[in-house]
Design a protein around this motif. Structure first.
Motif, short mmCIF file in Angstrom:
data_model
loop_
_atom_site.label_atom_id
_atom_site.label_comp_id
_atom_site.label_asym_id
_atom_site.label_seq_id
_atom_site.Cartn_x
_atom_site.Cartn_y
_atom_site.Cartn_z
N UNK A 168 -68.07 -52.67 95.60
CA UNK A 168 -67.93 -53.35 96.56
C UNK A 168 -66.81 -54.19 97.17
N UNK A 169 -66.02 -55.35 96.19
CA UNK A 169 -65.52 -56.20 96.74
C UNK A 169 -65.41 -57.38 97.17
N UNK A 170 -64.85 -58.01 97.91
CA UNK A 170 -65.58 -59.67 97.89
C UNK A 170 -63.81 -60.26 97.52
N UNK A 171 -63.72 -61.55 96.16
CA UNK A 171 -64.89 -60.65 95.40
C UNK A 171 -65.65 -61.90 95.94
N UNK A 172 -67.12 -61.51 95.41
CA UNK A 172 -68.42 -62.05 95.32
C UNK A 172 -69.39 -60.95 95.88
N UNK A 173 -68.82 -59.22 96.33
CA UNK A 173 -70.14 -58.71 96.92
C UNK A 173 -70.74 -57.86 95.34
N UNK A 174 -72.11 -57.92 95.50
CA UNK A 174 -73.19 -56.82 95.22
C UNK A 174 -73.10 -55.22 94.83
N UNK A 175 -72.37 -55.37 93.34
CA UNK A 175 -72.58 -53.61 93.48
C UNK A 175 -74.17 -53.06 93.02
N UNK A 176 -74.85 -53.93 92.91
CA UNK A 176 -76.27 -53.33 92.68
C UNK A 176 -76.97 -53.70 94.43
N UNK A 177 -76.62 -54.89 95.35
CA UNK A 177 -77.02 -54.48 96.19
C UNK A 177 -76.83 -52.98 96.54
N UNK A 178 -74.78 -52.94 96.63
CA UNK A 178 -74.66 -51.39 97.18
C UNK A 178 -74.82 -50.07 97.07
N UNK A 179 -75.11 -50.30 95.20
CA UNK A 179 -75.46 -48.42 95.05
C UNK A 179 -76.93 -48.56 95.44
N UNK A 180 -77.44 -49.86 95.72
CA UNK A 180 -78.85 -49.58 95.50
C UNK A 180 -79.59 -48.77 97.07
N UNK A 181 -78.84 -49.52 97.92
CA UNK A 181 -78.67 -48.99 99.51
C UNK A 181 -78.28 -48.04 99.86
N UNK A 233 -74.96 -42.10 99.56
CA UNK A 233 -73.88 -42.15 100.07
C UNK A 233 -72.65 -41.77 99.24
N UNK A 234 -71.78 -42.46 98.01
CA UNK A 234 -70.77 -41.63 97.38
C UNK A 234 -71.62 -40.53 96.61
N UNK A 235 -73.01 -40.78 96.42
CA UNK A 235 -73.53 -39.38 95.64
C UNK A 235 -73.24 -38.07 95.64
N UNK A 236 -73.01 -37.83 97.25
CA UNK A 236 -72.38 -37.23 97.99
C UNK A 236 -71.19 -36.44 98.16
N UNK A 237 -70.19 -37.49 98.25
CA UNK A 237 -68.93 -38.11 98.35
C UNK A 237 -68.94 -36.73 97.24
N UNK A 238 -69.17 -36.71 96.22
CA UNK A 238 -69.32 -35.97 94.54
C UNK A 238 -69.30 -34.91 94.59
N UNK A 239 -70.27 -34.79 95.16
CA UNK A 239 -70.98 -33.13 95.66
C UNK A 239 -72.32 -33.77 94.64
N UNK A 240 -72.71 -34.48 94.34
CA UNK A 240 -74.04 -34.57 93.66
C UNK A 240 -73.51 -34.75 91.61
N UNK A 241 -72.37 -34.44 91.66
CA UNK A 241 -72.71 -33.99 90.19
C UNK A 241 -71.72 -35.34 89.63
N UNK A 242 -72.31 -36.22 90.02
CA UNK A 242 -71.76 -37.93 89.01
C UNK A 242 -73.04 -38.72 89.42
N UNK A 243 -73.11 -39.67 88.31
CA UNK A 243 -74.61 -40.46 88.64
C UNK A 243 -73.10 -41.91 89.41
N UNK A 244 -74.05 -42.84 89.97
CA UNK A 244 -73.40 -43.45 90.58
C UNK A 244 -74.00 -44.82 90.41
N UNK A 245 -72.70 -45.69 90.03
CA UNK A 245 -73.14 -47.55 88.91
C UNK A 245 -72.82 -48.50 90.46
N UNK A 246 -73.81 -49.23 89.86
CA UNK A 246 -73.68 -50.42 90.20
C UNK A 246 -73.80 -51.46 89.15
N UNK A 247 -72.93 -52.75 90.02
CA UNK A 247 -73.70 -53.62 88.79
C UNK A 247 -72.70 -55.02 89.07
N UNK A 248 -73.80 -56.38 88.89
CA UNK A 248 -72.88 -57.09 89.33
C UNK A 248 -71.85 -58.09 88.86
#
Length: 579
Positions: free
Chosen positions: A115-128, A132-147
């Motif tokens: 999600x950017x920053x620098x300093x924002x948490x990808x774990x936080x963003x993807x957990x919530x 939303x992002x999965x559905x943008x892809x039509x449900x065809x991809x796993x969405x992975x966030x990382x800190x």
């Protein structure tokens, strides 16, 4: 009290507080210039990820969002080298990852989101918001966030602020419609000394000296290569980066051009601007975004936005813009100094004393222009400023409660509360021995946009930073040929990532395409457009690039989103935060 429409009033009291501007910052001779970025990069890690149901200690407010989504989330950790620049250093760190699975099986692979920053948490963003992002892809991809390093649960970087005092601010108007303070006077009278205190605090905080040099964007790009290989898919990166993370995406693409599967740059930051430490381009379009707020207000009409009738039926967005410029000029000519007890939201590392209402008002207008849902706070601030009611502006600044996303030590992923400086300042080669060494830079920043006097100070501490990244990215910055073209999407009314910068970035990556998202704010999903969503869907699913010159209109006016947010806030006690 603030006189605003009842439909918006409740949202103002719930608006996001303590929101640090998230943006993206060639390199000194001390960087590890000997490191190479191979075009035939081999697999870096053959370890498979062990995904299990998440058992992270989320705070109750965040857990409530996760529970309400009703979608399982999975976690894994990945061991990576601490220091990629020194093969003799065998120390490792654990990256925290989180995944939301595709709804369609078999999955077409994974898309990494940051999600950017620098300093924002990808774990936080993807957990919530991963669904939303999965559905943008039509449900065809796993969405992975990382800190990323320095953030969340991966080597969080934090400093303990000091309580010493300093002198008052100086000011000078410029020729922009919205005036600017004299940034050099601010630097010499207050900010340089305050930055020195902050930098010393960071340097002396236990543990920072052990990790600061390893937080670089280049190292995070190498971490992403390890994640790609540990996913055991096709060895290519699929990535959605927003704001500063577009710098991360560009850096990866330049370092490992043959490992690009799909890279979406959302709200684009020029990575040469970031990596130079100059931060020149950020505020080019801040006034464009402000005028768009006024345009949306006038379009909504006086009932929804009374400012639309400020001077009667002849009120225009341009006239409102001019009137606000006059109000800012008055605050410069007759400065209101806030109490020493006031904690500045614009520069929380500054020492108490000498903070002006002008500075705080302007900063808060900037951060609340990030998304239409925050228009109620923009309205409250503008309304108070136009009426010369400094007390109402101060009430908005001091009574707005912290959002659930507030940066507090109680939230695990925000232990890295100073990750912005920990990452960006270590990345930056720009150093100065005295304020005089900064004069030319401040003049260059001021020439780019009228909000540089409140955005620029965020980066000034980097000039005295005590840590240098073990690896700084030194280019190439142009003519980067990737194994698959990059897709970019940028708002036409983005207050912190100008559309012009996105076009300039696209020229650096032959074959790339840019979608002009004719919506408001920072991050295309803040003002959704089915056209933009389709372009992103087709790019990831089919490798289809949009037509040259594609312009996407949003699904609804931005002010309608603000009214919907107000209505939703009136019916519950929480609002959704966005980085």
């Amino acid at each position: 009290m603030i006189n605003i429409p009842k439909r918006l009033g409740k949202v103002v009291r719930k608006a996001h507080r303590l929101v640090r501007i998230t943006y993206a910052i060639p390199f000194s001779d001390s960087s590890k210039a000997g490191l190479s970025y191979p075009t035939d990069s081999p697999q870096t890690n053959t370890t498979s990820l062990n995904w299990t149901p998440c058992d992270l200690d989320f705070p109750p407010s965040q857990q409530a969002v996760i529970d309400a989504n009703g979608v399982p989330i999975y976690c894994a950790t990945l061991e990576v080298p601490l220091d990629y620049s020194n093969a003799d250093n065998k120390e490792t760190i654990q990256l925290q990852l989180l995944k939301i699975k595709a709804t369609n099986e078999p999955s077409k692979g994974s898309v990494i989101f940051n999600p950017g920053g620098p300093g924002a948490s990808g774990v936080e963003e993807v957990s919530q918001k991963g669904i939303l992002y999965r559905d943008v892809f039509g449900g065809n991809f796993d969405v992975v966030g990382f800190d990323a390093r320095g953030t969340g649960r991966t080597m969080p970087f934090a400093c303990i602020p000091s309580n010493s005092t300093s002198s008052t601010l100086s000011r000078r108007a410029t020729n922009f419609t919205i005036p600017q303070a004299d940034a050099y006077s601010i630097l010499t009278s207050k900010a340089w000394d305050d930055a020195g205190v902050f930098v010393e605090t960071c340097a002396n905080t236990e543990g920072n000296a052990d990790i600061a040099q390893y937080l670089s964007t280049a190292f995070v790009a190498r971490d992403m290569l390890n994640i790609v290989d540990a996913l055991n898919e096709d060895g290519l990166l699929r990535f959605w980066g927003r704001s500063y993370s577009t710098v991360l995406g560009q850096t990866f693409a330049a370092m490992f051009p043959d490992r690009v599967g799909r890279i979406l740059l959302d709200s684009v930051v020029r990575f040469d601007d970031y990596h130079s430490g100059q931060w020149l381009t950020a505020n080019r379009d801040t006034e464009v975004a402000l005028v768009n707020f006024f345009r949306e207000c006038v379009g909504a009409g006086p009932e929804a936005c009374p400012l639309a009738n400020l001077t009667g039926p002849s009120t225009t967005p341009e006239s409102l813009h001019q009137e606000l410029g006059k109000a800012f000029q008055q605050l410069l000519d007759e400065p209101v100094i806030l109490p020493d007890s006031y904690t500045p939201l614009s520069q929380p590392w500054w020492q108490p004393g000498g903070i002006t209402l002008y500075q705080e008002l302007k900063y808060w207008l900037l951060v609340n222009l990030y998304q239409p849902a925050q228009f109620p706070t923009v309205y409250a601030l503008v309304d108070g400023a136009l009426k010369g009611n400094g007390q109402s502006v101060l009430e908005t600044l001091t009574t707005t409660p912290p959002s659930d996303n507030a940066t507090t030590p109680e939230i695990p992923w925000h232990l890295g509360v100073n990750a912005f400086h920990g990452i960006a300042c270590s990345d930056s080669p720009l150093r100065a021995d005295a304020p005089e060494d900064m004069y030319a830079l401040l003049r260059a920043q001021a020439a780019q946009g009228s909000w540089s006097d409140v955005f620029g100070p965020q980066t000034w501490a980097c000039a005295q930073w005590k840590f240098d990244a073990a690896e700084r990215f030194t280019g190439p910055f142009t003519a980067i040929n990737t194994s698959f073209p990059l897709l970019m999407a940028n708002g036409a009314h983005d207050p912190i990532a100008p559309l012009s910068g996105a076009w300039e970035t696209s020229t650096n990556f032959p074959g790339s395409r840019l979608v002009t998202h004719n919506g408001h704010g920072h991050g295309v999903m803040n003002h959704p457009s089915n056209c933009t969503i389709k372009a992103i869907h087709d790019y990831f699913n089919d490798g289809t690039l949009p037509e040259v010159g594609t312009v996407c209109e949003p699904n609804q006016p931005a002010y309608e989103i603000a009214l919907e947010a107000a209505a939703a806030a009136s019916g519950n006690n929480t609002t959704e935060a966005s980085s």
